[in-house]
Scaffold this motif. Structure first.
Motif, PDB file in Angstrom:
ATOM      1  N   UNK A 192       0.121  72.437  10.852  1.00 52.79           N
ATOM      2  CA  UNK A 192      -0.160  71.270  11.694  1.00 52.79           C
ATOM      3  C   UNK A 192       1.045  70.391  11.930  1.00 52.79           C
ATOM      4  N   UNK A 193       2.158  70.655  11.259  1.00 57.00           N
ATOM      5  CA  UNK A 193       3.323  69.776  11.390  1.00 57.00           C
ATOM      6  C   UNK A 193       3.897  69.791  12.809  1.00 57.00           C
ATOM      7  N   UNK A 194       4.059  70.984  13.391  1.00 56.97           N
ATOM      8  CA  UNK A 194       4.598  71.068  14.748  1.00 56.97           C
ATOM      9  C   UNK A 194       3.629  70.468  15.761  1.00 56.97           C
ATOM     10  N   UNK A 195       2.357  70.726  15.564  1.00 52.30           N
ATOM     11  CA  UNK A 195       1.354  70.200  16.485  1.00 52.30           C
ATOM     12  C   UNK A 195       1.328  68.677  16.457  1.00 52.30           C
ATOM     13  N   UNK A 196       1.355  68.106  15.274  1.00 53.93           N
ATOM     14  CA  UNK A 196       1.373  66.643  15.141  1.00 53.93           C
ATOM     15  C   UNK A 196       2.620  66.069  15.803  1.00 53.93           C
ATOM     16  N   UNK A 197       3.769  66.719  15.585  1.00 52.86           N
ATOM     17  CA  UNK A 197       5.016  66.241  16.189  1.00 52.86           C
ATOM     18  C   UNK A 197       4.939  66.309  17.711  1.00 52.86           C
ATOM     19  N   UNK A 198       4.378  67.394  18.239  1.00 58.68           N
ATOM     20  CA  UNK A 198       4.252  67.530  19.691  1.00 58.68           C
ATOM     21  C   UNK A 198       3.337  66.462  20.269  1.00 58.68           C
ATOM     22  N   UNK A 199       2.221  66.202  19.614  1.00 58.08           N
ATOM     23  CA  UNK A 199       1.296  65.170  20.091  1.00 58.08           C
ATOM     24  C   UNK A 199       1.947  63.791  19.996  1.00 58.08           C
ATOM     25  N   UNK A 200       2.714  63.552  18.941  1.00 62.20           N
ATOM     26  CA  UNK A 200       3.474  62.293  18.833  1.00 62.20           C
ATOM     27  C   UNK A 200       4.347  62.096  20.068  1.00 62.20           C
ATOM     28  N   UNK A 201       5.052  63.143  20.456  1.00 62.95           N
ATOM     29  CA  UNK A 201       5.969  63.074  21.590  1.00 62.95           C
ATOM     30  C   UNK A 201       5.214  62.842  22.901  1.00 62.95           C
ATOM     31  N   UNK A 202       4.072  63.495  23.057  1.00 61.31           N
ATOM     32  CA  UNK A 202       3.291  63.325  24.273  1.00 61.31           C
ATOM     33  C   UNK A 202       2.743  61.900  24.389  1.00 61.31           C
ATOM     34  N   UNK A 203       2.288  61.358  23.271  1.00 65.17           N
ATOM     35  CA  UNK A 203       1.776  59.984  23.295  1.00 65.17           C
ATOM     36  C   UNK A 203       2.884  58.990  23.616  1.00 65.17           C
ATOM     37  N   UNK A 204       4.077  59.238  23.092  1.00 64.29           N
ATOM     38  CA  UNK A 204       5.208  58.348  23.397  1.00 64.29           C
ATOM     39  C   UNK A 204       5.546  58.379  24.881  1.00 64.29           C
ATOM     40  N   UNK A 205       5.193  59.489  25.548  1.00 60.08           N
ATOM     41  CA  UNK A 205       5.445  59.613  26.982  1.00 60.08           C
ATOM     42  C   UNK A 205       4.208  59.277  27.825  1.00 60.08           C
ATOM     43  N   UNK A 206       3.264  58.582  27.222  1.00 59.88           N
ATOM     44  CA  UNK A 206       2.156  58.010  27.972  1.00 59.88           C
ATOM     45  C   UNK A 206       0.831  58.731  27.917  1.00 59.88           C
ATOM     46  N   UNK A 207       0.790  59.941  27.351  1.00 59.04           N
ATOM     47  CA  UNK A 207      -0.471  60.689  27.332  1.00 59.04           C
ATOM     48  C   UNK A 207      -1.521  59.958  26.497  1.00 59.04           C
ATOM     49  N   UNK A 208      -2.711  59.851  27.060  1.00 65.30           N
ATOM     50  CA  UNK A 208      -3.805  59.161  26.375  1.00 65.30           C
ATOM     51  C   UNK A 208      -5.016  60.060  26.148  1.00 65.30           C
ATOM     52  N   UNK A 209      -5.235  60.977  27.075  1.00 63.51           N
ATOM     53  CA  UNK A 209      -6.391  61.872  27.007  1.00 63.51           C
ATOM     54  C   UNK A 209      -5.871  63.272  26.728  1.00 63.51           C
ATOM     55  N   UNK A 210      -5.858  63.673  25.455  1.00 66.10           N
ATOM     56  CA  UNK A 210      -5.215  64.913  25.034  1.00 66.10           C
ATOM     57  C   UNK A 210      -6.229  65.819  24.338  1.00 66.10           C
ATOM     58  N   UNK A 211      -6.148  67.112  24.643  1.00 66.34           N
ATOM     59  CA  UNK A 211      -6.894  68.142  23.923  1.00 66.34           C
ATOM     60  C   UNK A 211      -5.886  69.154  23.398  1.00 66.34           C
ATOM     61  N   UNK A 212      -6.084  69.611  22.173  1.00 62.67           N
ATOM     62  CA  UNK A 212      -5.216  70.647  21.598  1.00 62.67           C
ATOM     63  C   UNK A 212      -5.966  71.967  21.619  1.00 62.67           C
ATOM     64  N   UNK A 213      -5.372  72.971  22.268  1.00 66.30           N
ATOM     65  CA  UNK A 213      -5.995  74.288  22.402  1.00 66.30           C
ATOM     66  C   UNK A 213      -5.183  75.316  21.633  1.00 66.30           C
ATOM     67  N   UNK A 214      -5.848  76.058  20.758  1.00 67.61           N
ATOM     68  CA  UNK A 214      -5.164  77.107  19.997  1.00 67.61           C
ATOM     69  C   UNK A 214      -6.074  78.319  19.860  1.00 67.61           C
ATOM     70  N   UNK A 215      -5.474  79.415  19.482  1.00 66.32           N
ATOM     71  CA  UNK A 215      -6.215  80.652  19.279  1.00 66.32           C
ATOM     72  C   UNK A 215      -6.822  80.700  17.878  1.00 66.32           C
ATOM     73  N   UNK A 216      -6.014  80.376  16.884  1.00 70.92           N
ATOM     74  CA  UNK A 216      -6.448  80.362  15.488  1.00 70.92           C
ATOM     75  C   UNK A 216      -6.068  79.037  14.848  1.00 70.92           C
ATOM     76  N   UNK A 217      -6.897  78.582  13.924  1.00 72.04           N
ATOM     77  CA  UNK A 217      -6.597  77.367  13.171  1.00 72.04           C
ATOM     78  C   UNK A 217      -6.844  77.612  11.688  1.00 72.04           C
ATOM     79  N   UNK A 218      -6.036  76.966  10.855  1.00 70.31           N
ATOM     80  CA  UNK A 218      -6.250  76.958   9.408  1.00 70.31           C
ATOM     81  C   UNK A 218      -6.836  75.608   9.012  1.00 70.31           C
ATOM     82  N   UNK A 219      -7.643  75.562   7.970  1.00 71.85           N
ATOM     83  CA  UNK A 219      -8.225  74.282   7.537  1.00 71.85           C
ATOM     84  C   UNK A 219      -7.160  73.225   7.270  1.00 71.85           C
ATOM     85  N   UNK A 220      -6.015  73.651   6.724  1.00 76.87           N
ATOM     86  CA  UNK A 220      -4.946  72.700   6.425  1.00 76.87           C
ATOM     87  C   UNK A 220      -4.416  72.050   7.704  1.00 76.87           C
TER      88      UNK A 220
END
Length: 213
Positions: free
Chosen positions: A141-169
């Motif tokens: 989740x570290x890269x995903x969190x960092x990417x979302x941080x960057x998107x929010x800093x650039x104004x994104x407010x309505x965000x969905x994260x789409x992935x193929x597989x996820x781990x509980x962590x």
């Protein structure tokens, strides 16, 4: 069908699950992996665009004028978290060809497992767009969190994260950092191994997409 809680949606449609099983196989070729990923990403795109706002407009059918629904607002933004995120773009763009596309370049430091930024280019007006961030694997989740941080800093407010597989962590890390960003995935796997890979998983998605090691 999908299994949904307030933060995580697991898409349980039989076609999604069947294609994912074929992708998990260690002997799946690069060509078949790419094809299946494109097909499954199109199916997942139906889920993430389910609640797009619509408005009514007047059109002329061959029979008569009518009021008909069209998607309202600015075109949505697809943000690929490089490099593996590019594998999800093709299928989604088949469904939504007018979407704007951006890229966030991050790689995971093998020692610290922390994300390192090397590229960032996104469409304007993110504050007025549904922004769908795509990456096949939600592991630590570290890269995903960092990417979302960057998107929010650039104004994104309505965000969905789409992935193929996820781990509980990874899901827990995202929920802690960005509880307002829902996650849509085809499967929630068991755990991460000592190297930060999803188990049982499907290996390194980027390597399998691009035929690298």
């Amino acid at each position: 069908m999908s299994h949904t809680d307030t933060h995580l949606t697991v898409v349980t449609h039989p076609l999604v699950q069947h294609k994912l099983t074929l992708m998990r196989k260690s002997d799946a070729s690069t060509a078949s992996f790419r094809r299946l990923l494109r097909e499954i990403s199109l199916l997942l795109a139906y889920e993430v665009t389910r609640d797009l706002p619509v408005t009514m407009t007047t059109i002329d059918t061959p029979m008569q004028p009518m009021q008909a629904p069209v998607i309202e607002g600015k075109k949505l933004a697809l943000i690929s978290i490089l490099r593996a995120g590019n594998g999800l773009l093709d299928g989604i763009l088949e469904l939504v060809p007018s979407a704007r596309v951006g890229f966030v370049g991050l790689y995971r430091d093998p020692e610290t497992l922390k994300p390192v930024e090397y590229y960032f280019k996104v469409p304007g007006g993110l504050d007025e767009r549904l922004t769908i961030a795509v990456d096949p694997m939600l592991a630590t989740g570290n890269s995903s969190v960092a990417a979302i941080d960057m998107l929010k800093k650039n104004g994104a407010k309505d965000i969905i994260f789409l992935c193929l597989l996820a781990a509980p962590e990874g899901v827990a890390r995202m929920k802690e950092a960005h509880p307002d960003v829902p996650i849509v995935t085809a499967a929630l796997d068991e755990r991460l191994d000592d190297h930060g890979y999803i188990v049982p998983g499907l290996g390194d998605a980027g390597d399998r997409i691009f035929g690298t090691k």
